[in-house]
Design an enzyme around this catalytic site. Structure first.
Site, PDB file in Angstrom:
ATOM      1  CB  SER A  67     -12.404  10.233  -1.304  1.00 17.01           C
ATOM      2  OG  SER A  67     -13.380   9.264  -1.698  1.00 17.01           O
TER       3      SER A  67
ATOM      4  CG  ASN B  70     -10.386   5.606   7.070  1.00 23.09           C
ATOM      5  OD1 ASN B  70     -11.368   6.342   7.078  1.00 23.09           O
ATOM      6  ND2 ASN B  70     -10.403   4.386   7.592  1.00 23.09           N
ATOM      7  CB  ILE B  71      -4.886   6.375   3.506  1.00 24.85           C
ATOM      8  CG1 ILE B  71      -4.637   5.269   4.536  1.00 24.85           C
ATOM      9  CG2 ILE B  71      -3.553   6.887   2.975  1.00 24.85           C
ATOM     10  CD1 ILE B  71      -3.874   4.081   4.006  1.00 24.85           C
TER      11      ILE B  71
ATOM     12  CB  CYS C 180       1.078   1.351   8.305  1.00 26.04           C
ATOM     13  SG  CYS C 180       0.261  -0.232   8.653  1.00 26.04           S
TER      14      CYS C 180
ATOM     15  CB  ALA D  15      -7.886  -1.972   9.367  1.00 26.21           C
TER      16      ALA D  15
ATOM     17  N   PRO E 189     -11.448  -0.373   4.280  1.00 27.23           N
ATOM     18  CG  PRO E 189     -13.485   0.090   3.262  1.00 27.23           C
ATOM     19  CD  PRO E 189     -12.467   0.687   4.174  1.00 27.23           C
TER      20      PRO E 189
ATOM     21  CG  ASN F 154      -4.336  -3.599  -0.565  1.00 28.46           C
ATOM     22  OD1 ASN F 154      -4.672  -4.230  -1.563  1.00 28.46           O
ATOM     23  ND2 ASN F 154      -4.403  -2.285  -0.500  1.00 28.46           N
TER      24      ASN F 154
END
Length: 312
Positions: A12, A14-15, A132, A164, A166, A171
């Site tokens: 849940s 940003n992405i 990305c 960007a 967490p 990653n």
């Protein structure tokens, strides 16, 4: 459509939140069923509830206990590489035929860049959306590859530090490894290299990507036409994707070759492509093109898969 495919999103942040908004606004064959998180106070879960989406803050175990789970056929994972390995194993132990679209660099399943190889992967139960930087640059490498043999491709992805989260920061190593490998596997380069730069500039800068491709000698007009055509194909599902300037070429003669580490002496055609990705600002501001290209590629993949499933 009366019978869309029910989907869940794990993550849940940003992405995941941006992807949820895209599905709710633009999904044609998809029904946004559940948003899954682990932080009950997360903005993503709160937003999902406000938008009428069922939620759980108990991770994938919580998802499998929900009534909605029995109808879910596709799950997007927007967590981290390590978490995705566990999530895939757990979900598959309960529902073996469930499809996962992996937005982490875990790469359990085959790499997928919609304009390059989606059609070959429609039947896969787990597809990896690379990164990305990979989604932005691999189409350009593939565009050169379909004209001339590519010996080496190097990409530099520059993103705003504020975009960007967490998961992205956790990653970084996987980003470079996964993108480098996908440049070879999907892009067609004999050797690939990826670099990511998190730019702390204020105000934040839009995502910029630079692609350097070393190939056999080829007709520059044909290479440029292939790149322009490919950019238009990506733009069909990522409207903010564009060539920042004209494609640049350098002919490297045999009597003055470049010395490339890991490749040796090179002569042939050097192609330089400069890209910019402006986000749709569904959740984060427009400078977060790195977020937008991942969620847009994942949505395009799921829509095509759902269409295939509904018409099987």
């Amino acid at each position: 459509m009366s019978n869309p495919i029910s989907v869940a999103i794990i993550g849940s942040g940003n992405i995941g939140t941006d992807l949820m908004i895209k599905i709710l606004r633009h999904g044609k064959h998809l029904k946004m069923a559940v948003m899954v998180g682990i932080d009950p106070a997360s903005d993503g879960l709160a937003r999902a509830q406000r938008m009428g989406v069922a939620v759980t803050h108990e991770g994938v175990e919580g998802l499998t206990r929900m009534d909605e789970f029995k109808d879910i056929d596709v799950v997007f994972d927007a967590t981290s590489a390590g978490a995705h390995v566990k999530n895939d194993a757990f979900l598959r132990s309960i529902k073996p035929g469930i499809r996962l679209i992996d937005l982490t660099p875990a790469a359990i399943g085959p790499y997928c860049v919609p304009v390059v190889n989606l059609e070959q992967n429609l039947g896969q139960l787990n597809v990896n959306m690379v990164t990305c930087g990979g989604q932005a640059t691999i189409p350009m490498v593939a565009a050169v590859s379909r004209v001339a043999k590519v010996h080496y491709a190097e990409i530099v992805a520059s993103i705003a530090s504020k975009s960007a989260g967490p998961g992205t920061r956790a990653n970084i190593d996987e980003f470079t490894e996964t993108t480098s490998k996908a440049i070879e596997v999907i892009g067609g380069a004999a050797k690939g290299k990826a670099i990511i730069v998190m730019n702390p500039a204020e105000p934040p800068l839009m995502m910029r990507d630079t692609v350097f491709v070393l190939s056999e000698a080829a007709d520059k007009a044909l290479v440029e036409a292939s790149i322009v055509e490919m950019a238009a194909a990506v733009q069909a599902y990522v409207p903010g994707y564009r060539l920042k300037q004209k494609v640049q070429f350098d002919v490297i003669p045999e009597d003055a070759p470049l010395n490339i580490p890991g490749l040796g002496k090179f002569s042939g055609l050097k192609t330089s492509v400069f890209l910019e990705v402006e986000g749709a600002a569904h959740y984060l501001p427009a400078y977060a093109g790195n977020l937008d290209i991942m969620t847009s590629a994942a949505l395009a993949t799921a829509e095509r898969m759902a269409h295939s499933m509904l018409n099987a």
